[in-house]
Design a protein around this motif. Structure first.
Motif, short mmCIF file in Angstrom:
data_model
loop_
_atom_site.label_atom_id
_atom_site.label_comp_id
_atom_site.label_asym_id
_atom_site.label_seq_id
_atom_site.Cartn_x
_atom_site.Cartn_y
_atom_site.Cartn_z
N TYR A 158 112.73 -40.52 -107.13
CA TYR A 158 112.51 -39.10 -106.91
C TYR A 158 112.81 -38.82 -105.44
O TYR A 158 112.49 -39.62 -104.58
N TRP A 159 113.42 -37.68 -105.17
CA TRP A 159 113.66 -37.30 -103.78
C TRP A 159 113.56 -35.80 -103.63
O TRP A 159 113.66 -35.05 -104.60
N VAL A 160 113.29 -35.38 -102.40
CA VAL A 160 113.25 -33.97 -102.07
C VAL A 160 114.47 -33.66 -101.21
O VAL A 160 114.93 -34.49 -100.44
N ASP A 161 115.01 -32.49 -101.39
CA ASP A 161 116.16 -32.03 -100.62
C ASP A 161 115.79 -30.70 -99.98
O ASP A 161 115.74 -29.67 -100.66
N ALA A 174 110.93 -41.55 -103.22
CA ALA A 174 109.86 -42.35 -103.80
C ALA A 174 110.38 -43.03 -105.06
O ALA A 174 111.21 -42.46 -105.78
N ILE A 175 109.90 -44.24 -105.32
CA ILE A 175 110.36 -45.02 -106.46
C ILE A 175 109.22 -45.20 -107.46
O ILE A 175 108.10 -45.59 -107.09
N GLU A 205 114.17 -33.73 -107.14
CA GLU A 205 115.08 -34.27 -108.15
C GLU A 205 114.71 -35.70 -108.50
O GLU A 205 113.95 -36.34 -107.79
N LEU A 206 115.27 -36.19 -109.61
CA LEU A 206 115.06 -37.57 -110.01
C LEU A 206 116.29 -38.10 -110.69
O LEU A 206 117.15 -37.34 -111.15
N SER A 207 116.39 -39.42 -110.72
CA SER A 207 117.43 -40.12 -111.48
C SER A 207 116.93 -41.53 -111.77
O SER A 207 115.90 -41.95 -111.24
N ASN A 208 117.67 -42.24 -112.61
CA ASN A 208 117.43 -43.66 -112.78
C ASN A 208 117.81 -44.35 -111.48
O ASN A 208 118.51 -43.77 -110.64
N LEU A 209 117.41 -45.59 -111.31
CA LEU A 209 117.71 -46.31 -110.08
C LEU A 209 119.20 -46.52 -109.86
O LEU A 209 119.64 -46.72 -108.73
N ASP A 210 119.99 -46.45 -110.91
CA ASP A 210 121.44 -46.60 -110.76
C ASP A 210 122.14 -45.26 -110.55
O ASP A 210 123.36 -45.20 -110.48
N GLY A 211 121.38 -44.17 -110.45
CA GLY A 211 121.95 -42.85 -110.20
C GLY A 211 122.28 -42.05 -111.44
O GLY A 211 122.66 -40.88 -111.35
N ASN A 212 122.13 -42.63 -112.61
CA ASN A 212 122.40 -41.91 -113.86
C ASN A 212 121.20 -41.06 -114.26
O ASN A 212 120.11 -41.21 -113.73
N MET A 213 121.42 -40.18 -115.18
CA MET A 213 120.38 -39.32 -115.74
C MET A 213 119.73 -38.45 -114.67
O MET A 213 118.52 -38.21 -114.68
N ARG A 214 120.51 -37.94 -113.74
CA ARG A 214 119.99 -37.11 -112.66
C ARG A 214 119.50 -35.77 -113.20
O ARG A 214 120.14 -35.18 -114.07
N LYS A 215 118.38 -35.31 -112.65
CA LYS A 215 117.81 -34.05 -113.11
C LYS A 215 117.08 -33.38 -111.95
O LYS A 215 116.42 -34.04 -111.15
N THR A 216 117.19 -32.06 -111.86
CA THR A 216 116.42 -31.28 -110.91
C THR A 216 115.11 -30.90 -111.58
O THR A 216 115.11 -30.22 -112.61
#
Length: 83
Positions: free
Chosen positions: A39-42, A30-31, A49-60
């Motif tokens: 945001y995505w579920v694994d 989801a954006i 988890e989430l991150s910025n749209l460029d993949g940075n700042m990833r966090k669980t």
């Protein structure tokens, strides 16, 4: 090996890898277009988890071992206007 890609809607087949590490089974995505987060579920890792749209700042945000367990998350929905 799973990857999350970024691709422009109206510019052909160009795409860029955004997330490459520590993905098992990403079922939902989801954006948040207001803050430019994804945001995505694994389900394989039992995480949200989430991150910025460029993949940075990833966090669980949530992991199955946390006080609020998540078992086999499959989908996610956001309402950025409501926070």
């Amino acid at each position: 090996l799973l990857n999350v890609f970024q691709a422009p809607i109206d510019e052909g087949q160009n795409r860029a890898v955004v997330i490459t590490d520590d993905l098992t089974t990403s079922d939902g995505l989801a954006i948040d277009w207001i803050y430019n987060h994804m945001y995505w579920v694994d389900a394989g890792r039992n995480t949200i988890e989430l991150s910025n749209l460029d993949g940075n700042m990833r966090k669980t945000l949530i992991r199955s071992s946390m006080p609020t367990p998540v078992e086999l998350p499959r989908a996610i929905a956001l309402n950025p206007l409501q926070g």
